[in-house]
Design a protein around this motif. Structure first.
Motif, PDB file in Angstrom:
ATOM      1  N   SER A  73       0.750  -1.250   0.021  1.00  0.00           N
ATOM      2  CA  SER A  73      -0.008   0.041   0.082  1.00  0.00           C
ATOM      3  C   SER A  73       0.661   1.152   0.119  1.00  0.00           C
ATOM      4  CB  SER A  73      -0.651   0.039   1.285  1.00  0.00           C
ATOM      5  OG  SER A  73      -0.104  -0.217   2.308  1.00  0.00           O
ATOM      6  N   GLU A  74       2.015   1.230   0.052  1.00  0.00           N
ATOM      7  CA  GLU A  74       3.143   2.463   0.063  1.00  0.00           C
ATOM      8  C   GLU A  74       4.081   2.096  -1.299  1.00  0.00           C
ATOM      9  OE1 GLU A  74       3.022   4.769   2.184  1.00  0.00           O
ATOM     10  OE2 GLU A  74       2.060   4.185   4.120  1.00  0.00           O
ATOM     11  N   PRO A  75       4.442   3.452  -1.603  1.00  0.00           N
ATOM     12  CA  PRO A  75       3.994   4.877  -1.318  1.00  0.00           C
ATOM     13  C   PRO A  75       2.688   5.164  -1.789  1.00  0.00           C
ATOM     14  CG  PRO A  75       5.523   4.721  -3.193  1.00  0.00           C
ATOM     15  CD  PRO A  75       5.411   3.378  -2.655  1.00  0.00           C
ATOM     16  N   ARG A  76       1.976   5.800  -1.004  1.00  0.00           N
ATOM     17  CA  ARG A  76       0.662   6.392  -1.446  1.00  0.00           C
ATOM     18  C   ARG A  76       0.712   7.194  -2.500  1.00  0.00           C
ATOM     19  NH1 ARG A  76       0.750   7.291   3.833  1.00  0.00           N
ATOM     20  NH2 ARG A  76       0.405   9.380   3.695  1.00  0.00           N
ATOM     21  N   ALA A  77      -0.232   7.674  -3.285  1.00  0.00           N
ATOM     22  CA  ALA A  77      -0.342   8.457  -4.333  1.00  0.00           C
ATOM     23  C   ALA A  77      -0.033   9.996  -3.828  1.00  0.00           C
ATOM     24  CB  ALA A  77      -1.787   8.383  -5.035  1.00  0.00           C
ATOM     25  N   GLU A  78      -0.481  10.284  -2.695  1.00  0.00           N
ATOM     26  CA  GLU A  78      -0.084  11.709  -2.366  1.00  0.00           C
ATOM     27  C   GLU A  78       1.210  11.704  -1.711  1.00  0.00           C
ATOM     28  OE1 GLU A  78      -2.159   9.528   1.257  1.00  0.00           O
ATOM     29  OE2 GLU A  78      -2.197   9.623  -0.925  1.00  0.00           O
ATOM     30  N   VAL A  79       1.888  10.480  -1.075  1.00  0.00           N
ATOM     31  CA  VAL A  79       3.412  10.525  -0.962  1.00  0.00           C
ATOM     32  C   VAL A  79       4.135  10.837  -2.277  1.00  0.00           C
ATOM     33  CG1 VAL A  79       5.279   9.297  -0.020  1.00  0.00           C
ATOM     34  CG2 VAL A  79       3.161   9.205   0.837  1.00  0.00           C
ATOM     35  N   LEU A  80       3.732  10.001  -3.329  1.00  0.00           N
ATOM     36  CA  LEU A  80       4.762  10.353  -4.696  1.00  0.00           C
ATOM     37  C   LEU A  80       4.435  11.521  -5.156  1.00  0.00           C
ATOM     38  CD1 LEU A  80       3.814   6.838  -6.502  1.00  0.00           C
ATOM     39  CD2 LEU A  80       5.894   7.581  -5.178  1.00  0.00           C
ATOM     40  N   ALA A  81       3.174  12.292  -4.990  1.00  0.00           N
ATOM     41  CA  ALA A  81       2.969  13.682  -5.646  1.00  0.00           C
ATOM     42  C   ALA A  81       4.009  14.665  -4.906  1.00  0.00           C
ATOM     43  CB  ALA A  81       1.526  14.058  -5.442  1.00  0.00           C
ATOM     44  N   VAL A  82       3.964  14.688  -3.454  1.00  0.00           N
ATOM     45  CA  VAL A  82       4.871  15.480  -2.534  1.00  0.00           C
ATOM     46  C   VAL A  82       6.328  15.162  -3.078  1.00  0.00           C
ATOM     47  CG1 VAL A  82       5.447  15.996  -0.333  1.00  0.00           C
ATOM     48  CG2 VAL A  82       3.087  15.683  -0.947  1.00  0.00           C
ATOM     49  N   LEU A  83       6.678  14.136  -3.170  1.00  0.00           N
ATOM     50  CA  LEU A  83       8.067  13.631  -3.623  1.00  0.00           C
ATOM     51  C   LEU A  83       8.467  14.292  -5.182  1.00  0.00           C
ATOM     52  CD1 LEU A  83      10.855  12.071  -3.146  1.00  0.00           C
ATOM     53  CD2 LEU A  83       9.611  10.230  -4.130  1.00  0.00           C
ATOM     54  N   ASP A  84       7.584  14.126  -5.809  1.00  0.00           N
ATOM     55  CA  ASP A  84       7.954  14.839  -7.086  1.00  0.00           C
ATOM     56  C   ASP A  84       8.110  16.166  -7.016  1.00  0.00           C
ATOM     57  OD1 ASP A  84       7.754  12.509  -8.706  1.00  0.00           O
ATOM     58  OD2 ASP A  84       5.696  12.364  -8.881  1.00  0.00           O
ATOM     59  N   ALA A  85       7.264  17.099  -6.158  1.00  0.00           N
ATOM     60  CA  ALA A  85       7.097  18.413  -6.006  1.00  0.00           C
ATOM     61  C   ALA A  85       8.622  18.744  -5.317  1.00  0.00           C
ATOM     62  CB  ALA A  85       5.998  18.897  -5.053  1.00  0.00           C
ATOM     63  N   MET A  86       8.870  17.705  -4.322  1.00  0.00           N
ATOM     64  CA  MET A  86      10.179  17.951  -3.424  1.00  0.00           C
ATOM     65  C   MET A  86      11.445  18.034  -4.698  1.00  0.00           C
ATOM     66  SD  MET A  86      12.017  15.793  -0.572  1.00  0.00           S
ATOM     67  CE  MET A  86      10.167  15.790   0.257  1.00  0.00           C
ATOM     68  N   ILE A  87      11.450  17.017  -5.567  1.00  0.00           N
ATOM     69  CA  ILE A  87      12.661  17.066  -6.438  1.00  0.00           C
ATOM     70  C   ILE A  87      12.531  18.108  -7.323  1.00  0.00           C
ATOM     71  CG2 ILE A  87      13.180  15.533  -8.622  1.00  0.00           C
ATOM     72  CD1 ILE A  87      12.223  13.312  -7.132  1.00  0.00           C
ATOM     73  N   ALA A  88      11.141  18.634  -7.831  1.00  0.00           N
ATOM     74  CA  ALA A  88      11.117  20.154  -8.561  1.00  0.00           C
ATOM     75  C   ALA A  88      11.969  21.035  -7.979  1.00  0.00           C
ATOM     76  CB  ALA A  88       9.788  19.838  -9.037  1.00  0.00           C
ATOM     77  N   VAL A  89      11.482  21.186  -6.865  1.00  0.00           N
ATOM     78  CA  VAL A  89      12.050  22.607  -6.182  1.00  0.00           C
ATOM     79  C   VAL A  89      13.428  22.535  -5.986  1.00  0.00           C
ATOM     80  CG1 VAL A  89      11.963  23.801  -3.927  1.00  0.00           C
ATOM     81  CG2 VAL A  89       9.803  22.860  -4.842  1.00  0.00           C
ATOM     82  N   ALA A  90      14.020  21.047  -5.696  1.00  0.00           N
ATOM     83  CA  ALA A  90      15.545  20.865  -5.561  1.00  0.00           C
ATOM     84  C   ALA A  90      15.986  21.112  -6.870  1.00  0.00           C
ATOM     85  CB  ALA A  90      15.663  19.505  -5.006  1.00  0.00           C
ATOM     86  N   ALA A  91      15.543  20.650  -7.989  1.00  0.00           N
ATOM     87  CA  ALA A  91      16.125  20.897  -9.357  1.00  0.00           C
ATOM     88  C   ALA A  91      16.208  22.569  -9.557  1.00  0.00           C
ATOM     89  CB  ALA A  91      15.302  20.183 -10.416  1.00  0.00           C
ATOM     90  N   GLU A  92      15.266  23.377  -9.266  1.00  0.00           N
ATOM     91  CA  GLU A  92      15.532  24.594  -9.544  1.00  0.00           C
ATOM     92  C   GLU A  92      16.647  25.164  -8.631  1.00  0.00           C
ATOM     93  OE1 GLU A  92      11.723  26.327  -8.480  1.00  0.00           O
ATOM     94  OE2 GLU A  92      10.588  25.355 -10.137  1.00  0.00           O
TER      95      GLU A  92
END
Length: 299
Positions: A278-297
């Protein structure tokens, strides 16, 4: 000409780290394994990709071309993650992130403001946690994403039922008194007092690597664990320190300056999450992707 993308990853690591030894630490490989991968890449393309020098290794013109290709591949993968995240616009839920000082200020807080607009159905909770405590919370379900320094003891220790995702790679910097001449290499720091660093920090192996390159081992009297403390100690003339670039983003004041030097290598930041049915949940993956995007900037 058959070029293995995995060997490009090794070349990019050497290019970013400034040498084979630092790249080996970064990739968790032996220096011999890194050298073998580079040699096979050179055999495949028929020309040298590294210029090996006493102070480290720099890429040749051919190596720079391939390193840029490797960076573009990384960028394509990041874009793919962003596209997948866009498919989760309707995702909802709560995601708890455990973090530490530098990543909270530079990545997690800006990400939180962005997610309020991009993913209004997701609530993010940020906790400043000790790595060991954070690992226990991750196992028990109290934390969904745990950010770590990859070269810290907890970051190096793989945990069953979890997965590590790279978030950010940033250079280590030499933090020195503003009154001293700007160093151009670690040899310029040889006869200065150095600050010691807690062995639970990724700065410990980075500092050890830098000191190992010197002809004589410099003296250390004072030590730090927190990068803000390191800044205060350097400003007070107690010694020089090796700190990550994120720790120098704020105004250093007039007493200190941060200098990028060849061979210091990079600090890698990762996010660790559980992997179950059941892990990672969809919301966890969405936040993870956002984290990577901010770090890439930031990069």
């Amino acid at each position: 000409m058959d070029i293995d993308p995995r060997k490009l990853t090794v070349l990019l690591a050497v290019h970013r780290a400034g040498g084979v030894l630092a790249a080996a630490d970064h990739l968790h490989l032996t220096p011999s394994a890194v050298s073998q991968q580079i040699a096979r890449l050179e055999d495949a393309i028929g020309t040298a990709v590294l210029d090996r020098q006493p102070g480290g290794a720099v890429v040749t013109p051919a190596g720079r071309v391939l390193a840029e290709v490797a960076e573009r591949i990384e960028g394509e993968l990041t874009d793919a993650r962003k596209a997948l995240a866009a498919l989760n616009e309707d995702v909802t839920g709560t995601v708890v992130i455990g973090g530490f000082q530098t990543i909270i200020g530079a990545v997690l807080v800006p990400m939180l403001h962005r997610l309020r607009e991009d993913l209004p159905g997701v609530e993010v909770v940020i906790l400043e946690v000790d790595p060991e405590d954070g690992q226990q919370r991750l196992r028990s379900g109290g934390v969904d994403l745990l950010t770590l320094e990859a070269d810290s003891p907890v970051g190096r220790r793989t945990s069953r039922g979890t997965r590590d995702v790279p978030i950010l790679e940033e250079p280590w910097m030499a933090l020195v008194p503003a009154t001293m001449p700007t160093p151009t290499g670690t040899a310029d720091l040889e006869h200065l007092p150095w600050l010691g660093v807690d062995d639970g920090s990724a700065a410990h192996p980075a500092t050890y690597r830098a000191r190992r390159s010197l002809a004589t081992d410099p003296a250390t009297v004072h030590s730090y664990e927190n990068y803000n403390v390191a800044r205060s100690m350097v400003a007070g003339g107690l010694g020089i320190a090796i700190v990550p670039a994120l720790a120098t983003r704020e105004d250093l004041g007039e007493a200190t300056k941060a200098v990028s030097l060849p061979g210091l290598g990079t600090r890698r930041l990762i996010a660790r999450h559980r992997t179950t049915r059941s892990e990672p949940r969809a919301e966890v993956l969405a936040v993870l992707d956002a984290m990577i995007a901010v770090a890439a900037e930031l990069e």
